[in-house]
Design a protein around this motif. Structure first.
Motif, PDB file in Angstrom:
ATOM      1  N   GLU A   1      47.012  44.057  44.493  1.00  0.00           N
ATOM      2  CA  GLU A   1      47.125  43.562  43.123  1.00  0.00           C
ATOM      3  C   GLU A   1      45.776  43.198  42.513  1.00  0.00           C
ATOM      4  OE1 GLU A   1      50.094  43.827  41.736  1.00  0.00           O
ATOM      5  OE2 GLU A   1      50.709  44.582  43.712  1.00  0.00           O
ATOM      6  N   SER A   2      44.708  43.291  43.267  1.00  0.00           N
ATOM      7  CA  SER A   2      43.382  42.920  42.770  1.00  0.00           C
ATOM      8  C   SER A   2      42.936  43.880  41.672  1.00  0.00           C
ATOM      9  CB  SER A   2      42.357  42.935  43.901  1.00  0.00           C
ATOM     10  OG  SER A   2      42.713  42.028  44.929  1.00  0.00           O
ATOM     11  N   THR A   3      42.207  43.347  40.707  1.00  0.00           N
ATOM     12  CA  THR A   3      41.716  44.162  39.594  1.00  0.00           C
ATOM     13  C   THR A   3      40.236  44.506  39.724  1.00  0.00           C
ATOM     14  OG1 THR A   3      41.265  42.168  38.287  1.00  0.00           O
ATOM     15  CG2 THR A   3      43.441  43.197  38.028  1.00  0.00           C
ATOM     16  N   LYS A   4      39.561  43.896  40.700  1.00  0.00           N
ATOM     17  CA  LYS A   4      38.160  44.225  40.944  1.00  0.00           C
ATOM     18  C   LYS A   4      37.827  43.844  42.379  1.00  0.00           C
ATOM     19  CE  LYS A   4      35.762  39.959  39.548  1.00  0.00           C
ATOM     20  NZ  LYS A   4      34.760  39.382  38.621  1.00  0.00           N
TER      21      LYS A   4
ATOM     22  N   TYR B   1      31.020  41.891  53.717  1.00  0.00           N
ATOM     23  CA  TYR B   1      32.065  41.108  53.053  1.00  0.00           C
ATOM     24  C   TYR B   1      32.724  41.953  51.966  1.00  0.00           C
ATOM     25  CZ  TYR B   1      29.116  37.211  54.764  1.00  0.00           C
ATOM     26  OH  TYR B   1      28.351  36.364  55.521  1.00  0.00           O
ATOM     27  N   ARG B   2      33.995  41.683  51.732  1.00  0.00           N
ATOM     28  CA  ARG B   2      34.674  42.259  50.558  1.00  0.00           C
ATOM     29  C   ARG B   2      35.682  41.235  50.052  1.00  0.00           C
ATOM     30  NH1 ARG B   2      35.654  47.835  51.390  1.00  0.00           N
ATOM     31  NH2 ARG B   2      33.805  48.100  50.050  1.00  0.00           N
ATOM     32  N   TRP B   3      35.529  40.871  48.770  1.00  0.00           N
ATOM     33  CA  TRP B   3      36.402  39.876  48.159  1.00  0.00           C
ATOM     34  C   TRP B   3      37.028  40.420  46.884  1.00  0.00           C
ATOM     35  CZ3 TRP B   3      31.092  37.520  48.489  1.00  0.00           C
ATOM     36  CH2 TRP B   3      30.843  36.980  49.752  1.00  0.00           C
ATOM     37  N   ALA B   4      38.082  39.757  46.443  1.00  0.00           N
ATOM     38  CA  ALA B   4      38.732  40.136  45.187  1.00  0.00           C
ATOM     39  C   ALA B   4      38.008  39.567  43.980  1.00  0.00           C
ATOM     40  CB  ALA B   4      40.189  39.668  45.182  1.00  0.00           C
ATOM     41  N   ASP B   5      37.193  38.533  44.196  1.00  0.00           N
ATOM     42  CA  ASP B   5      36.469  37.901  43.097  1.00  0.00           C
ATOM     43  C   ASP B   5      35.382  37.012  43.684  1.00  0.00           C
ATOM     44  OD1 ASP B   5      35.761  37.141  40.499  1.00  0.00           O
ATOM     45  OD2 ASP B   5      37.838  36.802  39.875  1.00  0.00           O
ATOM     46  N   TRP B   6      34.663  36.328  42.804  1.00  0.00           N
ATOM     47  CA  TRP B   6      33.576  35.460  43.244  1.00  0.00           C
ATOM     48  C   TRP B   6      34.065  34.238  44.007  1.00  0.00           C
ATOM     49  CZ3 TRP B   6      28.938  37.521  43.143  1.00  0.00           C
ATOM     50  CH2 TRP B   6      28.645  38.520  42.195  1.00  0.00           C
TER      51      TRP B   6
ATOM     52  N   VAL C   1      27.753  44.431  45.112  1.00  0.00           N
ATOM     53  CA  VAL C   1      28.250  45.104  43.915  1.00  0.00           C
ATOM     54  C   VAL C   1      29.536  44.419  43.453  1.00  0.00           C
ATOM     55  CG1 VAL C   1      29.240  47.236  42.987  1.00  0.00           C
ATOM     56  CG2 VAL C   1      27.226  47.348  44.465  1.00  0.00           C
ATOM     57  N   GLU C   2      29.598  44.098  42.168  1.00  0.00           N
ATOM     58  CA  GLU C   2      30.836  43.624  41.531  1.00  0.00           C
ATOM     59  C   GLU C   2      31.312  44.723  40.597  1.00  0.00           C
ATOM     60  OE1 GLU C   2      32.384  40.246  38.315  1.00  0.00           O
ATOM     61  OE2 GLU C   2      30.300  40.905  38.376  1.00  0.00           O
ATOM     62  N   VAL C   3      32.542  45.192  40.777  1.00  0.00           N
ATOM     63  CA  VAL C   3      33.029  46.286  39.941  1.00  0.00           C
ATOM     64  C   VAL C   3      34.553  46.251  39.871  1.00  0.00           C
ATOM     65  CG1 VAL C   3      33.103  47.943  41.876  1.00  0.00           C
ATOM     66  CG2 VAL C   3      32.866  48.778  39.526  1.00  0.00           C
ATOM     67  N   GLY C   4      35.076  46.644  38.714  1.00  0.00           N
ATOM     68  CA  GLY C   4      36.513  46.696  38.526  1.00  0.00           C
ATOM     69  C   GLY C   4      37.143  47.853  39.279  1.00  0.00           C
ATOM     70  N   LEU C   5      38.398  47.671  39.655  1.00  0.00           N
ATOM     71  CA  LEU C   5      39.175  48.741  40.266  1.00  0.00           C
ATOM     72  C   LEU C   5      39.864  49.530  39.158  1.00  0.00           C
ATOM     73  CD1 LEU C   5      40.649  46.645  43.179  1.00  0.00           C
ATOM     74  CD2 LEU C   5      39.130  48.613  43.433  1.00  0.00           C
TER      75      LEU C   5
END
Length: 259
Positions: A245-248, A232-237, A148-152
Motif C-alpha cells: 500500500e506504500s506510495t513511495k 535500508y528501505r522504508w515507506a517514508d522518512w 533515494v526518495e521516490v514515488g511508486l
C-alpha cells in the motif's frame, strides 16, 4: 558559493527555468516543516562526514541540513534554482556546482549522497538512471551511503485501457484552479506529469514534464551495477515498513567498506 562545471549548456533551457524557480519555495506542500524536518532528521542521522545532494534545487533540504552543522555540497542543473540558495539564511554554507548529476564530479569523498523528492525520475532513460547510481558511488568513500526518495508508480489505479491517473484537482480562490495528472506508458516505463493551471481571468497554462519510473528491485540492480548493495528501505522518512500500500520508498544503498 556556486561554481560552474562547464557543461556547455544553459541549464535554464531545461525543466526548471526561472518561471518555475520563482515559485518553488512557496510555503506549504514540499516546503512545509512537517515534510522537510523528517527528511533532514534522517539525513543528519545517516551522515558521518560531508554529504552531497544531487539535484540540490533551491536548497529546500540542503540549507536546513547545513544549519545543523553537516558539511553539505550540491550538484544542480538549473542556474535559476541554484541561485536562490545563497539568498537563504545559512545558504552560503552550501557549496553548489552547476552540472548534470549523471556525469558531474565534485572534489572530495562523501559519507552520504542523497537524491530526494522523485528527482531520480527526471532522468528519463534507464541508462541515465544507472549513470546516476554510478556517479553517486564514485563520490562515496568506502562504506558510504546513497539515498533515494521516490514515488511508486500509481499503476494499480489504472483499469484496462486507461493510461491516466489524476493526482490533484484544486479550485483556485476567486476562480480558476489547478489540475494535475500523470500519463503512463507501461511498455517503456515512461510517464509524463501534466499540470494545468487556470487563473481567475480564464488564462491557462499547460506544463508537461517527462519522467521514467523504476521499481525498487530495478534500482537495487542499478545499485549493484554501481558496486552498492541495499542497506535500508522504508515507506517514508519515518522509517516505516514498505508495504503493497506504500506510495513511495526511501531506499539506502551502501558501498563496499573494503574499497
Amino acid at each position: 558559493m556556486i561554481s560552474d562545471a562547464g557543461t556547455g549548456d544553459d541549464p535554464r533551457d531545461g525543466w526548471f527555468p526561472e518561471s518555475v524557480a520563482a515559485g518553488y519555495d512557496a510555503p506549504g506542500g514540499a516546503n512545509a516543516p512537517a515534510v522537510v524536518t523528517p527528511a533532514v532528521d534522517v539525513l543528519e542521522d545517516l551522515a558521518d562526514g560531508p554529504v552531497l545532494e544531487f539535484a540540490v534545487g533551491t536548497g529546500r533540504i540542503a540549507v536546513p541540513l547545513a544549519a545543523r552543522g553537516v558539511a553539505v555540497s550540491g550538484i544542480e542543473l538549473s542556474h535559476a534554482m541554484a541561485a536562490r540558495i545563497a539568498g537563504k539564511a545559512g545558504g552560503e554554507a552550501v557549496e553548489v556546482t552547476i552540472g548534470d548529476m549523471t556525469t558531474t564530479r565534485v572534489t572530495g569523498r562523501f559519507s552520504l549522497v542523497y537524491l530526494v523528492y522523485n528527482t531520480i525520475s527526471n532522468v528519463a532513460t534507464q541508462g541515465g538512471q544507472v549513470d546516476v547510481f554510478r556517479n553517486a558511488a564514485a563520490h562515496l568513500r568506502p562504506g558510504g551511503l546513497f539515498l533515494v526518495e521516490v514515488g511508486l508508480p500509481d499503476l494499480r489505479r489504472l483499469p484496462p485501457g486507461q493510461d491516466t491517473v489524476p493526482f490533484t484537482v484544486a479550485p483556485g480562490i476567486g476562480g480558476g484552479g489547478y489540475v494535475g495528472f500523470d500519463q503512463y506508458d507501461v511498455v517503456t516505463q515512461q510517464f509524463t506529469s501534466n499540470h494545468v493551471t487556470v487563473s481567475p481571468d480564464g488564462t491557462g497554462r499547460f506544463r508537461r514534464i517527462p519522467f521514467r519510473y523504476a521499481w525498487p528491485a530495478e534500482m537495487d540492480l542499478m545499485a549493484r551495477i554501481a558496486g552498492m548493495s541495499l542497506k535500508y528501505r522504508w515507506a517514508d522518512w519515518d522509517r516505516s515498513e514498505l508495504t503493497a500500500e506504500s506510495t513511495k520508498h526511501v531506499s539506502v544503498w551502501e558501498t563496499d567498506r573494503s574499497t
